[in-house]
Each structure stands twice: as structure tokens, then as C-alpha cells.
Design an enzyme around this catalytic site. Structure first.
Site, PDB file in Angstrom:
ATOM      1  N   HIS A  21       0.776  -1.104  -0.222  1.00  0.00           N
ATOM      2  CA  HIS A  21      -0.117   0.106   0.004  1.00  0.00           C
ATOM      3  C   HIS A  21       0.883   1.159  -0.023  1.00  0.00           C
ATOM      4  CE1 HIS A  21       1.030   0.372   4.257  1.00  0.00           C
ATOM      5  NE2 HIS A  21       0.435  -0.733   4.470  1.00  0.00           N
ATOM      6  N   HIS A  24       3.914   1.694   2.431  1.00  0.00           N
ATOM      7  CA  HIS A  24       5.283   0.637   1.903  1.00  0.00           C
ATOM      8  C   HIS A  24       6.006   1.461   0.929  1.00  0.00           C
ATOM      9  CE1 HIS A  24       2.448  -2.745   2.971  1.00  0.00           C
ATOM     10  NE2 HIS A  24       3.177  -2.819   3.750  1.00  0.00           N
ATOM     11  N   CYS A 130      -1.423  -9.258  21.336  1.00  0.00           N
ATOM     12  CA  CYS A 130      -2.175  -8.761  20.048  1.00  0.00           C
ATOM     13  C   CYS A 130      -1.770  -9.231  18.644  1.00  0.00           C
ATOM     14  CB  CYS A 130      -1.820  -7.063  20.105  1.00  0.00           C
ATOM     15  SG  CYS A 130      -2.677  -6.335  18.688  1.00  0.00           S
ATOM     16  N   CYS A 133      -0.251  -6.717  16.081  1.00  0.00           N
ATOM     17  CA  CYS A 133       1.046  -6.335  16.465  1.00  0.00           C
ATOM     18  C   CYS A 133       2.000  -7.839  16.458  1.00  0.00           C
ATOM     19  CB  CYS A 133       1.317  -5.922  17.815  1.00  0.00           C
ATOM     20  SG  CYS A 133       0.432  -4.183  18.150  1.00  0.00           S
ATOM     21  N   CYS A 147      -6.157  -2.501  21.469  1.00  0.00           N
ATOM     22  CA  CYS A 147      -4.600  -2.073  20.737  1.00  0.00           C
ATOM     23  C   CYS A 147      -4.984  -0.703  19.780  1.00  0.00           C
ATOM     24  CB  CYS A 147      -4.262  -3.085  19.813  1.00  0.00           C
ATOM     25  SG  CYS A 147      -2.762  -2.715  18.964  1.00  0.00           S
ATOM     26  N   HIS A 150      -4.393  -1.214  16.032  1.00  0.00           N
ATOM     27  CA  HIS A 150      -5.214  -2.310  15.425  1.00  0.00           C
ATOM     28  C   HIS A 150      -6.708  -2.251  15.849  1.00  0.00           C
ATOM     29  CE1 HIS A 150      -1.258  -3.702  15.133  1.00  0.00           C
ATOM     30  NE2 HIS A 150      -1.646  -3.864  13.660  1.00  0.00           N
ATOM     31  N   LYS A 298      -7.496   7.772   8.432  1.00  0.00           N
ATOM     32  CA  LYS A 298      -6.893   6.709   8.124  1.00  0.00           C
ATOM     33  C   LYS A 298      -7.314   5.763   6.962  1.00  0.00           C
ATOM     34  CE  LYS A 298      -4.842   2.350  10.181  1.00  0.00           C
ATOM     35  NZ  LYS A 298      -4.871   1.509  11.253  1.00  0.00           N
ATOM     36  N   LYS A 301     -10.875   0.409   3.475  1.00  0.00           N
ATOM     37  CA  LYS A 301     -11.789   0.063   2.482  1.00  0.00           C
ATOM     38  C   LYS A 301     -13.252   0.375   2.609  1.00  0.00           C
ATOM     39  CE  LYS A 301      -9.084  -3.917   0.608  1.00  0.00           C
ATOM     40  NZ  LYS A 301      -8.977  -5.374   0.345  1.00  0.00           N
TER      41      LYS A 301
END
Length: 474
Positions: A21, A24, A130, A133, A147, A150, A298, A301
Site C-alpha cells: 500500500h 510501503h 495482540c 502487532c 490495541c 489495530h 486512516k 476499504k
């Protein structure tokens, strides 16, 4: 050949449990720009990237796809490599943690060193884990019981694992960060990790039962346990240089790590602790960047605001994406990207900016000069060099575009297209000066927009107008 000037830079090795994504793309582009810059200024440079494959996320994704992990990984890893080709990433090595020849020997050697130092012990652990993580967490790490990264509640686990005596290294890690031996940029991230260290580091689980971690490197002398992902993954930074199997490139170590803020703790606490235990130097620098959001939120989708880097690359081209990420995203803070914002930036900075400038100048040169301008290469300007050496990629790009704007104004002010009609010598001199300044700008573009830089310098050397570098998007 060992030289006095070496520069080693790494991206994190990414989880290949899904297609790459924008995050990266951004991390790896930062590495690429810094690697290209250091090559240009004379450093022997080594740039490492790769994939972190011993994760239960990969196992779960492979099962969902009805494949074995190895088969599943081939497709996803190919997607990462394709993105890097499309983004013109000049890495020297792509390491995969499933590579039993290149990676495993060094990880096993690291485990043995930690054991020899008395820093590996077996114990029963009861605590919160988690899955997002892939790490054990404490209550104070959670927000409303979940978390923060996440948004999921950790599960309660009780396991007999091997532990790393990280608590032993709280003080020396803190001292090395305060002294600047381990430089953390920006200062906000340095303060964040120092706050963690002030509370004291806890020993961490460095293995999990094989039935819980079915995919990974077995613990030496105990095949009922699999090495914990961070023990395995972090060591890639030196296994890639030959640690544990010849060490042919270990002269590059220590180097610089570029990473997202969500994995700061592992790189600024776990990894330094491991290196101290193993008797190895700590990295020189951690460059810790923020997240990339879309419309201030953030990417997800569900919200429909995900921007696929491959789609932008296909529509706008490699250097357009490199330009936006370099100039319009700060390495030190969260950055935002929307399709509308991207198009506006493209038209303003590239179509109407750089592309138009190169076209105007080289059209004048092609029409009025008898041949190519003889160039004299000069060192990078102080403003550009300082920005690059402080990892302020956006500031370096901003400086380049300030030069582009100034040169554009110079054409309007000096009007060589008018002068040459009445004074050929003076007009030719003005045009030659414009070409010189375009070449100076082009040299600064080389680490940021390598393909465009090459096209412009080739046009200058041939004394002809370049192709339409950046067609306007309506």
C-alpha cells in the site's frame, strides 16, 4: 572493497500478507532518495529492503487463499517487487526471512550469542497478546481495552516460552540515545522512546510454542519452540550483510533504519538490546516517519478512501508519484493524500512547473543556439545538502522547486526571446545561462526524480526540446 565512506540504509521488512500500500511505497521511497543522494556524493552505498515472512498473518492469509505459505508468498512478494520496479526503487538486496541460506544462519548465530551472554531463559508467561502487532502487550499499552494501532482486544495467553533479558539493557540503551550514539529523528520520537525507557523495559518473549507458531525458525536445541517474529525479523539488517555466514558486507554496519512510528519500540528498544547482548554496534540513526492518511482519515476499504500506489503510477507515471511523496509528505509527521490533491499538485508542480520550464528553455536553446551548452558541474547548494543530510526530503524538494520558480521568473524578466531579435550575442548568452541553471536544478532532481532528470540532461546534451515530460491532467 572497503572504503572510508559507507552508507547503509534499510526499510523495514514488510509483512507480505496483503498487497503493498501507500505506506510501503513511502517508506521505501525515502530510503531510495537517500540512497541515491549518498551514491551521488561519493559514498559506497548499500540499500536493503525485503519481506518479513515468518508471521501467523501469512499463515492465515495463505489458508484463506487455499495455499501453502510458500506458494502464497511467491505471488505477494512479486507484487512488492513489481511496485519497486514501477516506483524506480534502486535497492541492492531484497531479503526474505524464509530464505534458509541467506537469513537463517545469522538468526541462529544471534540466538546463540544472546544465550552465551546469559540473556535467554525459559519461563511461563501469562499475559495479553495482540495478533495485529504479533506482540505481547500490557494494560497500559491499550486504549479502552483495545490495541490503539489495530482496534482489537488482545487475547489472554499462558505459554512457556524463551525470554530475552531486555530489562538488563534499559540504562545502556537510554544512555546511547541521550548521547546521540543512537540518533532518533525527529525529536518527538526520541522523547517518546525515552519516556518508555524511563518506565523501565520488561523482559520479552522471544519464542512461542511450535503449535502456536507453525511457520518460522526453530529455536536451536529446542524444536518444540519457534523463534518469535521480532527476534527473527530484526536480525535481517545484519544477516543481509553476511552475519553468521561469512560477513562479507558487515563493514557497512552500523547503518540507518527508516521505519514507521508504529514499530518504533521494536527498533529503539528490542533491537538495540539484542545488539548490546550480542556485542555488536547499534544502528547510527532511526528515521521515524508518520502515517499517510487520506482526507485526514486512516485509509480503509470501509471508508472508500484507499489510494492504491499502483493505480497512481499507472495513471500519472513513476516520477509523478515520487514527486508527490517527496515534496508533499513530511518525513516527520503524518501526511495526507487525496486524488484531487494529487492531481492539483501534479499540474502545479510538474505539468505547469518543471515540465513547462524544461520545455521553454530547451525550445529556446534548440531554436537559437548553434549547439549544446558546455556544462560545468558544481557541488550541490548548501540548502539542498543540509536538507538531505537532516533527512528533510520535503524541504530538499521544496528548495528545488523554489529554484524552478525563480528560473521561470528569470525567463519572464530577461525575455531572451525578445533580446535575441536585436542582440544575438546577448540573447544567446542569456539562453546559455538558463540552460546552465536548468542543469544545476537537474542535478538536484537526480535522487528525487531519476527518470525525469535523465530525460532533461539528455535533452541538454543534445540541445533539443525534451518530450512532453508531464502532460497536464484535466
Amino acid at each position: 572493497m572497503i572504503t572510508q565512506k559507507t552508507f547503509y540504509i534499510t526499510s523495514p521488512i514488510f509483512y507480505p500478507n496483503a498487497v503493498p500500500h501507500m505506506g510501503h511505497a513511502y517508506t521505501t521511497l525515502l530510503c531510495d532518495i537517500l540512497a541515491r543522494y549518498h551514491r551521488l556524493v561519493g559514498f559506497e552505498t548499500y540499500f536493503l529492503t525485503g519481506t518479513d515472512e515468518h508471521t501467523e498473518k501469512v499463515v492465515k492469509a495463505a489458508l484463506s487463499a487455499g495455499q501453502e505459505p510458500h506458494a502464497y508468498l511467491e505471488d505477494v512478494v512479486t507484487r512488492f517487487k513489481e511496485l519497486y520496479v514501477h516506483l524506480d526503487i534502486s535497492y541492492d538486496q531484497f531479503i526474505r526471512t524464509s530464505d534458509q541460506a541467506a537469513h537463517w544462519p545469522g538468526v541462529i548465530e544471534m540466538w546463540k550469542r544472546l544465550t552465551s551472554a546469559g540473556d535467554i531463559y525459559k519461563s511461563t508467561y501469562t499475559g495479553l497478546y495482540c495478533a495485529g502487532c504479533e506482540a505481547f502487550v500490557t494494560e497500559k499499552d491499550l486504549v479502552d481495552g483495545k490495541c490503539p494501532d489495530h482496534g482489537i482486544e488482545p487475547e489472554q495467553l499462558k505459554e512457556e516460552n524463551y525470554f530475552f533479558r531486555l530489562s538488563k539493557y534499559t540504562r545502556p540503551i537510554k544512555e546511547k540515545i541521550i548521547s546521540g550514539e543512537l540518533r532518533i529523528v525527529p525529536g518527538t520520537r526520541k522523547n517518546e522512546i525515552l519516556a518508555l525507557l524511563n518506565g523501565g523495559l520488561q523482559d520479552v518473549s522471544f519464542s512461542r510454542p511450535k503449535e502456536k507458531m507453525t511457520w518460522g525458525i526453530p529455536v536451536p536445541c529446542d524444536e518444540t519452540q519457534t523463534m518469535y517474529i521480532w527476534m527473527d525479523a530484526l536480525t535481517n539488517y545484519i544477516t543481509a550483510l553476511g552475519f553468521g555466514r561469512g560477513e562479507e558486507k558487515m563493514y557497512f554496519w552500523p547503518g540507518m533504519h527508516v521505519l514507521g512510528k508504529d514499530i518504533l519500540r521494536f527498533h529503539a528498544a528490542f533491537w538495540p538490546g539484542m545488539l548490546l547482548s550480542a556485542g555488536l554496534p547499534l544502528p547510527k540513526t532511526l528515521l521515524v516517519h508518520g502515517f499517510i492518511t487520506s482526507g485526514g482519515k486512516k485509509m480503509s476499504k470501509t471508508l472508500g478512501n484507499v489510494i492504491d500506489p499502483e493505480e497512481l503510477l499507472a495513471e500519472y507515471g513513476t516520477d509523478a508519484v515520487r514527486y508527490f511523496l517527496a515534496r508533499h509528505i513530511s518525513p516527520f509527521e503524518d501526511g495526507d493524500i487525496t486524488r484531487e490533491g494529487f492531481k492539483d499538485a501534479y499540474n502545479a508542480g510538474l505539468a505547469n512547473g518543471l515540465g513547462n520550464l524544461a520545455s521553454r528553455i530547451m525550445q529556446l536553446a534548440q531554436t537559437h543556439l548553434t549547439g549544446p551548452v558546455k556544462l560545468e558541474w558544481k557541488p550541490y547548494p548548501k540548502e539542498f545538502t543540509e536538507a538531505m543530510e537532516n533527512f528533510e526530503i520535503n524541504k530538499a524538494a521544496e528548495y528545488v522547486w523554489s529554484r524552478i520558480s525563480a528560473l521561470d521568473h528569470k525567463i519572464t524578466e530577461t525575455a531572451p526571446f525578445k533580446v535575441i531579435k536585436t542582440d544575438t550575442m546577448r540573447g544567446s548568452e542569456l539562453i546559455a545561462n538558463l540552460v546552465h541553471e536548468l542543469a544545476a536544478i537537474d542535478l538536484m532532481l537526480e535522487p528525487i526524480l531519476p527518470a525525469t532528470s535523465k530525460k532533461i540532461i539528455e535533452a541538454i546534451m543534445a540541445n533539443k526540446k525534451p518530450e512532453n515530460l508531464f502532460p497536464r491532467k484535466d
